[in-house]
Design a protein around this motif. Structure first.
Motif, PDB file in Angstrom:
ATOM      1  N   LYS A 168       0.833  -1.211   0.000  1.00  0.00           N
ATOM      2  CA  LYS A 168       0.000   0.000   0.000  1.00  0.00           C
ATOM      3  C   LYS A 168       0.866   1.260   0.000  1.00  0.00           C
ATOM      4  N   GLU A 171       3.344   1.003  -3.573  1.00  0.00           N
ATOM      5  CA  GLU A 171       2.655   0.776  -4.849  1.00  0.00           C
ATOM      6  C   GLU A 171       3.579   0.152  -5.906  1.00  0.00           C
ATOM      7  N   SER A 198      -8.067  -5.921  -0.301  1.00  0.00           N
ATOM      8  CA  SER A 198      -7.769  -4.488  -0.362  1.00  0.00           C
ATOM      9  C   SER A 198      -7.890  -3.934  -1.776  1.00  0.00           C
ATOM     10  N   ILE A 200      -6.158  -4.936  -4.420  1.00  0.00           N
ATOM     11  CA  ILE A 200      -4.852  -4.919  -5.094  1.00  0.00           C
ATOM     12  C   ILE A 200      -4.729  -6.169  -5.957  1.00  0.00           C
TER      13      ILE A 200
END
Length: 254
Positions: A168, A171, A198, A200
């Motif tokens: 997070k 990135e 999340s 992702i």
């Protein structure tokens, strides 16, 4: 590189090339022709850090831009190494020595310029929670750095929540995970699920002594890497537009 001999046996190294020429002769055919770049590339291949710096000093004294030398000489020399490794002409210890020499060269070039080199992208590297064996992760991180990637190295025995937090924060284009023990590799599934929860969806490249392709294929973001040298190839493929399905098609062949 896996090769099938006339008896149908898989072999790792390119014996035919080894018999026809030495590694040094094979490398000599790949060095750049530019007289200022060739000694640098040769020193990278030999893993001689002092010779790399000496070659860079000569090139800079001749008017070459220090940052440009990273791509024009250091990266070219490292490509010679990785190409010959892929062909089975040299071994992983050779690659590691060359990677160390190249990283020394990059730091030298950065110190000679006010301009920062452009990184290809970020990659987070980790060892599964509960696992303290980090040699594989260290090799992956070194090869990624040698190929122009910024590595966020979380170390060994990384809690799944910490891995998620790093993704997070930074990135990255990809995360790598290694595990030596079958009792720890299941942490990868937990990391995968935390990432998905999340939102992702970046590739999670996993490997190591305990890990196999069938296991990695069971979680949605997983891509299996048989060898440490697969990591920069995966990262390059991602930059070229490959998604998880494309990465699996290319690398899931074991």
């Amino acid at each position: 590189m896996l090769i099938v001999d006339k008896e149908g046996i898989l072999i790792r190294y390119n014996v035919k090339m080894e018999k026809s020429m030495t590694p040094e002769e094979a490398a000599a055919e790949l060095y750049p022709k530019e007289e200022l770049y060739k000694p640098i590339a040769e020193a990278i291949f030999e893993g001689e850090e002092d010779d790399v710096i000496e070659g860079l000093e000569a090139a800079i004294a001749a008017g070459k831009d220090p940052i440009a030398l990273i791509d024009d000489a250091l990266m070219v020399g490292m490509k010679v190494v990785t190409d010959l490794y892929d062909q089975g002409v040299i071994f992983l210890p050779n690659v590691m020595m060359s990677a160390d020499a190249m990283l020394e060269g990059i730091e030298f070039c950065k110190g000679q310029s006010n301009e920062a080199p452009v990184q290809k992208g970020k990659v987070v590297c980790m060892v599964a929670e509960g696992d303290v064996h980090d040699i594989g992760k260290s090799i992956v991180a070194a090869l990624l750095r040698a190929n122009g990637y910024e590595v966020i190295d979380l170390g060994r025995d990384v809690p799944s929540a910490e891995a998620l937090a790093a993704v997070k924060e930074h990135e990255p284009i990809m995360m790598t995970g290694t595990a030596l023990m079958t009792t720890t590799m299941y942490a990868f599934k937990e990391v995968n699920d935390l990432l998905v929860e999340s939102g992702i969806t970046m590739p999670f490249a996993c490997g190591g002594g305990a890990v196999n392709q069938d296991f990695v294929s069971t979680y949605s973001l997983g891509v299996y890497g048989e060898e440490a040298a697969d990591a920069p190839k995966m990262a390059d493929a991602i930059l070229a537009g490959a998604d998880i399905a494309a990465l699996r098609e290319k690398f899931h062949n074991h």
